[in-house]
Design an enzyme around this catalytic site. Structure first.
Site, PDB file in Angstrom:
ATOM      1  N   SER A   1      -1.477  -6.899   6.368  1.00  0.00           N
ATOM      2  CA  SER A   1      -1.533  -6.139   7.602  1.00  0.00           C
ATOM      3  C   SER A   1      -0.226  -6.276   8.388  1.00  0.00           C
ATOM      4  CB  SER A   1      -2.764  -6.602   8.396  1.00  0.00           C
ATOM      5  OG  SER A   1      -3.029  -5.754   9.466  1.00  0.00           O
TER       6      SER A   1
ATOM      7  N   HIS B   1      -2.570  -1.735   5.054  1.00  0.00           N
ATOM      8  CA  HIS B   1      -3.697  -0.865   5.392  1.00  0.00           C
ATOM      9  C   HIS B   1      -3.399  -0.209   6.735  1.00  0.00           C
ATOM     10  CE1 HIS B   1      -6.076  -4.364   7.549  1.00  0.00           C
ATOM     11  NE2 HIS B   1      -4.910  -4.142   8.095  1.00  0.00           N
TER      12      HIS B   1
END
Length: 196
Positions: free
Chosen positions: A96, A121
């Protein structure tokens, strides 16, 4: 509990917490969730080391599941602001926001250990219960702007197109060290402080 190391000097023994000792060698540890207090500590260390000697590299070891976008971008902005090159070394996981930070190291100096993993993501967000529709629309617009900004950074850092990043980041996209190297987020895989 933070480990303490004892060092012999010409004046006798001196004890340091391990992080202070590593800082003497221009090593910063970015571990755990990215949040404001951790980011402020990382930023202060970057600024301190740059003020000490902007011609020497700083070594940022990264092992994080990600976290706050604003805190992470503050670290990235500082890495880009200072004169010293920041080498990034991923150990464990860069996920992330951690991928944004790790891939923002100085080009040619972004490393990963052989068994580490990368994950990109789309950013997460939301509003609590009882939120008005107009506030939800504002939050959704902000989340979309944030996603576009992060995808542009990842595209710049990897050499991929924003369209490719957008597609791959639609869901959790995990990569091994070899896959991360092929994707363009790192420059080399390290093994025993030697580059492969």
């Amino acid at each position: 509990m933070i480990p303490v190391v004892i060092e012999q000097t010409s004046r006798g023994e001196r004890s340091y917490d391990i992080y202070s000792r590593l800082l003497k060698d221009r090593i910063i540890m970015l571990t755990g969730p990215v949040e404001d207090n951790m980011a402020n500590s990382i930023i202060a260390q970057l600024l301190f080391l740059d003020a000490q000697d902007p011609t020497k590299d700083i070594y940022l070891y990264v092992n994080t599941p990600g976290g706050s976008v604003s805190a992470g971008l503050a670290i990235v902005d500082t890495m880009n602001f200072i004169k010293a090159d920041v080498q990034t070394i991923v150990m464990g996981t860069a996920a992330s926001m951690g991928t944004i930070i790790a891939s923002s190291g100085a080009k040619g100096k972004r490393f990963m250990l052989p068994n580490a993993e990368y994950m990109i993501h789309q950013p997460m967000g939301g509003t609590g219960g009882g939120t008005q529709q107009t506030d939800m629309a504002i939050a959704a617009e902000h989340l979309l702007k944030t996603r576009n900004k992060l995808e542009k950074i990842l595209a710049d850092n990897s050499g991929k197109t924003v369209k490719q990043i957008h597609k791959d980041a639609e869901r959790d996209y995990w990569m091994s060290a070899e896959e991360t190297l092929a994707y363009g987020f790192i420059d080399q895989i390290m093994d025993n402080t030697k580059v492969k």
